[in-house]
Motif scaffolding. Sequence first.
Motif, PDB file in Angstrom:
ATOM      1  N   HIS A  95       0.879  -1.172   0.000  1.00 49.00           N
ATOM      2  CA  HIS A  95       0.000   0.000   0.000  1.00 49.00           C
ATOM      3  C   HIS A  95       0.912   1.216   0.000  1.00 49.00           C
ATOM      4  O   HIS A  95       1.657   1.428   0.952  1.00 49.00           O
ATOM      5  CB  HIS A  95      -0.925  -0.018   1.220  1.00 49.00           C
ATOM      6  CG  HIS A  95      -1.782  -1.238   1.273  1.00 49.00           C
ATOM      7  ND1 HIS A  95      -2.866  -1.422   0.442  1.00 49.00           N
ATOM      8  CD2 HIS A  95      -1.693  -2.352   2.028  1.00 49.00           C
ATOM      9  CE1 HIS A  95      -3.412  -2.591   0.701  1.00 49.00           C
ATOM     10  NE2 HIS A  95      -2.714  -3.180   1.656  1.00 49.00           N
ATOM     11  N   PRO A 135       1.480   5.377  -0.520  1.00 49.61           N
ATOM     12  CA  PRO A 135       0.933   6.723  -0.677  1.00 49.61           C
ATOM     13  C   PRO A 135       1.571   7.379  -1.907  1.00 49.61           C
ATOM     14  O   PRO A 135       2.770   7.246  -2.130  1.00 49.61           O
ATOM     15  CB  PRO A 135       1.349   7.441   0.612  1.00 49.61           C
ATOM     16  CG  PRO A 135       2.496   6.664   1.145  1.00 49.61           C
ATOM     17  CD  PRO A 135       2.373   5.260   0.620  1.00 49.61           C
ATOM     18  N   GLN A 183      -7.834   8.873  -2.401  1.00 44.25           N
ATOM     19  CA  GLN A 183      -7.035   8.500  -1.237  1.00 44.25           C
ATOM     20  C   GLN A 183      -5.541   8.757  -1.450  1.00 44.25           C
ATOM     21  O   GLN A 183      -4.741   8.499  -0.545  1.00 44.25           O
ATOM     22  CB  GLN A 183      -7.246   7.024  -0.884  1.00 44.25           C
ATOM     23  CG  GLN A 183      -8.587   6.725  -0.255  1.00 44.25           C
ATOM     24  CD  GLN A 183      -9.725   6.692  -1.266  1.00 44.25           C
ATOM     25  OE1 GLN A 183      -9.540   6.269  -2.401  1.00 44.25           O
ATOM     26  NE2 GLN A 183     -10.885   7.162  -0.874  1.00 44.25           N
ATOM     27  N   SER A 212      -3.343   7.100  -3.195  1.00 49.15           N
ATOM     28  CA  SER A 212      -2.628   5.871  -2.884  1.00 49.15           C
ATOM     29  C   SER A 212      -2.699   4.875  -4.033  1.00 49.15           C
ATOM     30  O   SER A 212      -3.530   4.995  -4.929  1.00 49.15           O
ATOM     31  CB  SER A 212      -3.204   5.225  -1.626  1.00 49.15           C
ATOM     32  OG  SER A 212      -4.508   4.758  -1.876  1.00 49.15           O
ATOM     33  N   THR A 254      -2.398   0.496  -4.490  1.00 49.72           N
ATOM     34  CA  THR A 254      -2.251  -0.828  -3.904  1.00 49.72           C
ATOM     35  C   THR A 254      -1.680  -1.716  -5.001  1.00 49.72           C
ATOM     36  O   THR A 254      -2.245  -1.803  -6.092  1.00 49.72           O
ATOM     37  CB  THR A 254      -3.599  -1.374  -3.413  1.00 49.72           C
ATOM     38  OG1 THR A 254      -4.120  -0.458  -2.436  1.00 49.72           O
ATOM     39  CG2 THR A 254      -3.445  -2.742  -2.779  1.00 49.72           C
TER      40      THR A 254
END
Length: 71
Positions: free
Chosen positions: A7, A9, A41, A43, A45
């Motif tokens: 994950h 950022p 977000q 981000s 994944t």
Amino acid sequence: MNMATLHLPVLGMTCANCARTVERKLSATPGVTKVTVALEQASATVEYDASRVQPNAIADAVRQLGYEVPA
């Protein structure tokens, strides 16, 4: 295969095109099997084969695009 999930950022994305650019770059990284980028977000994944690519190489791929990945 040694599958893992990261994950990450991703700062500096301002639009859907930014998110698609990050997604395409990460998807093209050897060892990465799946990418989901969430603009709202800030981000990403990333599912990847840990025996083929390391997390720092994934973060560096995003940095190459000009986005910030905090350490």
